[in-house]
Design an enzyme around this catalytic site. Structure first.
Site, PDB file in Angstrom:
ATOM      1  N   LYS A 116       4.391   1.250  -8.968  1.00  0.00           N
ATOM      2  CA  LYS A 116       3.635   0.138  -8.362  1.00  0.00           C
ATOM      3  C   LYS A 116       2.887  -0.673  -9.408  1.00  0.00           C
ATOM      4  O   LYS A 116       2.757  -1.883  -9.278  1.00  0.00           O
ATOM      5  CB  LYS A 116       2.670   0.654  -7.289  1.00  0.00           C
ATOM      6  CG  LYS A 116       3.406   1.127  -6.056  1.00  0.00           C
ATOM      7  CD  LYS A 116       2.546   1.129  -4.820  1.00  0.00           C
ATOM      8  CE  LYS A 116       3.441   1.403  -3.611  1.00  0.00           C
ATOM      9  NZ  LYS A 116       2.735   1.554  -2.366  1.00  0.00           N
ATOM     10  N   LYS A 200      14.362   2.163  -2.462  1.00  0.00           N
ATOM     11  CA  LYS A 200      14.007   2.548  -1.093  1.00  0.00           C
ATOM     12  C   LYS A 200      13.647   1.307  -0.269  1.00  0.00           C
ATOM     13  O   LYS A 200      13.211   0.290  -0.839  1.00  0.00           O
ATOM     14  CB  LYS A 200      12.895   3.594  -1.083  1.00  0.00           C
ATOM     15  CG  LYS A 200      11.509   3.073  -1.355  1.00  0.00           C
ATOM     16  CD  LYS A 200      10.450   4.089  -0.920  1.00  0.00           C
ATOM     17  CE  LYS A 200       9.081   3.431  -1.048  1.00  0.00           C
ATOM     18  NZ  LYS A 200       8.098   3.820  -0.098  1.00  0.00           N
ATOM     19  N   LYS A 203       8.019  -2.154   2.202  1.00  0.00           N
ATOM     20  CA  LYS A 203       7.296  -3.274   2.820  1.00  0.00           C
ATOM     21  C   LYS A 203       7.153  -4.433   1.854  1.00  0.00           C
ATOM     22  O   LYS A 203       7.142  -5.596   2.262  1.00  0.00           O
ATOM     23  CB  LYS A 203       5.885  -2.818   3.199  1.00  0.00           C
ATOM     24  CG  LYS A 203       5.805  -1.780   4.278  1.00  0.00           C
ATOM     25  CD  LYS A 203       4.332  -1.398   4.420  1.00  0.00           C
ATOM     26  CE  LYS A 203       4.120  -0.199   5.297  1.00  0.00           C
ATOM     27  NZ  LYS A 203       2.994   0.619   4.825  1.00  0.00           N
TER      28      LYS A 203
HETATM   29  N1  AQP Z   1      12.059   3.960   2.772  1.00  0.00           N
HETATM   30  C1  AQP Z   1      11.436   4.972   3.367  1.00  0.00           C
HETATM   31  N2  AQP Z   1      12.135   5.976   3.925  1.00  0.00           N
HETATM   32  C2  AQP Z   1      11.499   7.007   4.554  1.00  0.00           C
HETATM   33  N3  AQP Z   1      10.150   7.087   4.667  1.00  0.00           N
HETATM   34  C3  AQP Z   1       9.426   6.093   4.120  1.00  0.00           C
HETATM   35  N4  AQP Z   1       8.110   5.868   4.055  1.00  0.00           N
HETATM   36  C4  AQP Z   1       7.872   4.709   3.387  1.00  0.00           C
HETATM   37  N5  AQP Z   1       9.028   4.165   3.015  1.00  0.00           N
HETATM   38  C5  AQP Z   1      10.021   4.995   3.454  1.00  0.00           C
HETATM   39  C6  AQP Z   1       7.111   6.760   4.631  1.00  0.00           C
HETATM   40  O1  AQP Z   1       6.328   6.010   5.556  1.00  0.00           O
HETATM   41  C7  AQP Z   1       5.004   6.551   5.573  1.00  0.00           C
HETATM   42  C8  AQP Z   1       4.002   5.449   5.454  1.00  0.00           C
HETATM   43  O2  AQP Z   1       4.176   4.756   4.238  1.00  0.00           O
HETATM   44  P1  AQP Z   1       2.971   3.933   3.646  1.00  0.00           P
HETATM   45  O3  AQP Z   1       2.495   2.969   4.631  1.00  0.00           O
HETATM   46  O4  AQP Z   1       1.959   4.865   3.145  1.00  0.00           O
HETATM   47  O5  AQP Z   1       3.482   3.130   2.434  1.00  0.00           O
HETATM   48  P2  AQP Z   1       4.594   3.211   1.400  1.00  0.00           P
HETATM   49  O6  AQP Z   1       5.200   4.548   1.257  1.00  0.00           O
HETATM   50  O7  AQP Z   1       4.046   2.647   0.163  1.00  0.00           O
HETATM   51  O8  AQP Z   1       5.600   2.262   2.135  1.00  0.00           O
HETATM   52  P3  AQP Z   1       6.451   1.134   1.545  1.00  0.00           P
HETATM   53  O9  AQP Z   1       7.175   0.553   2.665  1.00  0.00           O
HETATM   54  O10 AQP Z   1       7.291   1.603   0.439  1.00  0.00           O
HETATM   55  O11 AQP Z   1       5.403   0.093   0.985  1.00  0.00           O
HETATM   56  P4  AQP Z   1       5.320  -0.529  -0.450  1.00  0.00           P
HETATM   57  O12 AQP Z   1       6.368  -1.559  -0.506  1.00  0.00           O
HETATM   58  O13 AQP Z   1       3.958  -1.092  -0.493  1.00  0.00           O
HETATM   59  O14 AQP Z   1       5.543   0.583  -1.444  1.00  0.00           O
HETATM   60  C9  AQP Z   1       4.926   7.573   4.439  1.00  0.00           C
HETATM   61  O15 AQP Z   1       5.055   8.873   4.983  1.00  0.00           O
HETATM   62  C10 AQP Z   1       6.119   7.247   3.591  1.00  0.00           C
HETATM   63  O16 AQP Z   1       6.621   8.378   2.920  1.00  0.00           O
END
Ligand code: AQP
Length: 337
Positions: A116, A200, A203
């Site tokens: 990140k 992956k 968001k």
């Molecule tokens: N691609 C994914 N596949 C399976 N699980 C996922 N999670 C996130 N992406 C995937 C799971 O969703 C939960 C909440 O995630 P979060 O809101 O804490 O944020 P994150 O993991 O940072 O989600 P993003 O979508 O990947 O956001 P950005 O783009 O900001 O990095 C967690 O249990 C996570 O494992």
């Protein structure tokens, strides 16, 4: 004979907009299933969200959006606790104590921070670096025993266990914090970007076609599945072929998770077929299974007063559990009072 402590589940999702299929299959859907196994505490982790800049005008709406997704997926506020992290001060207070237990070297090994922060580590917030310590506090504030998360959170969960172990040892309070068990797995523990199977689904990815948002229309859902990247070969006839075909592996994993099957079963069902057959079947399945969740989510989002009442009640219940644990933690540390 020793009896196992009752299962207490804790997890959270950040209100950072663009909730997607990965968040749903990797986390939220599992939250719902676990309600039959123990006491469940589900948080909207807004303190985590501000580790990267957020628009203050949008944050409250994004917080309600995550809560709406929980409710639409089937989290039952009568059985489970649903609340917003910043409303229960024990998270931030315990995080400070645990900051003094965690070691710099442990945090420096966290791959999510490296991903990140990228080349801008110097300019990242200290909060982004400390993110996994706050996550440990979230879990340990409730002495949670199980944490359902996507695969990307595995390393952070291991760090929570290290922090709990170190606290128990440093303050000579064996068993004070239980070591939380991750619940990770199934065919959609890591849902990938629909246009690039090496990343992956996320968001923050700028390309909207890369993910299925929980707020997408059914037409968008079908269009994005039909446009998802594949290759020129037919559907695999053996599971081993998926290792070298990441985009196909991803679509099969999504199908399996939505249908409640294993990847092996999906491979057997579609063995040798063309994507012209598979993709419409996947789109149909997605509309059938995700469509009602998306519709319900919209209905909840149109009733913010109902969401707010549920979150307020949840905060009171969460505080009642976390406060005595925080008080005992302060006592173990030796604070006055
Ligand atoms: N691609 C994914 N596949 C399976 N699980 C996922 N999670 C996130 N992406 C995937 C799971 O969703 C939960 C909440 O995630 P979060 O809101 O804490 O944020 P994150 O993991 O940072 O989600 P993003 O979508 O990947 O956001 P950005 O783009 O900001 O990095 C967690 O249990 C996570 O494992």
């Amino acid at each position: 004979m020793t009896t196992k402590p009752p299962m207490r589940v804790f997890s959270g999702v950040q209100p950072t907009a663009n909730l997607h299929l990965g968040n749903y299959l990797g986390a939220i859907k599992r939250f719902v299933e676990l309600q039959n196994s123990g006491e469940c505490i589900y948080c909207v982790v807004d303190l985590h969200a501000i580790t990267v800049p957020q628009d203050p005008k949008m944050l409250a709406a994004q917080t309600r959006e995550v809560a709406a997704a929980y409710l639409a997926a089937g989290v039952d506020p009568a059985r489970s606790i649903m609340f917003v992290q910043s409303c229960v001060s024990a998270h931030a207070e315990l995080a400070w104590i645990l900051n003094c237990v965690a070691r710099m070297g442990w945090l420096e090994r966290m791959t999510q921070f490296k991903d990140k922060a990228g080349k801008n580590a110097e300019r990242s917030s200290v909060g982004l670096f400390n993110y996994p310590v706050l996550m440990a506090a979230d879990i340990l504030a409730y002495r949670a025993t199980h944490v359902p998360v996507g695969e990307d959170q595995k390393q952070h969960l291991e760090l929570s266990r290290d922090i709990a172990t170190r606290f128990n040892a440093d303050f000579k309070v064996e068993g004070f914090f239980p070591l939380p068990e991750p619940i990770i797995g199934g065919p959609a523990a890591r849902v990938m970007n629909l246009q690039d199977g090496s990343k992956k689904m996320s968001k923050s990815e700028p390309a909207d076609n890369s993910r299925i948002n929980l707020t997408d229309s059914k037409d968008d859902l079908v269009r994005k599945i039909k446009k998802a990247k594949t290759d020129t070969l037919a559907m695999p006839s053996h599971i081993d072929e998926l290792k070298s075909r990441p985009e196909v592996d991803n679509l099969i994993g999504i199908y399996a998770a939505l249908a409640g099957q294993t990847k092996e079963q999906v491979v057997t069902e579609f063995s040798g077929a063309g994507f012209g057959l598979f993709k419409p079947r996947l789109a149909e399945l997605a509309v059938e299974t995700l469509g009602p969740v998306m519709d319900k989510m919209m209905r909840y989002m149109n009733d913010p007063a109902q969401i707010d009442a549920i979150l307020r009640d949840g905060a009171v219940r969460a505080h009642a559990i976390a406060q005595p644990i925080l008080a005992q933690t302060k006592e173990a540390v030796g604070f006055w009072g």
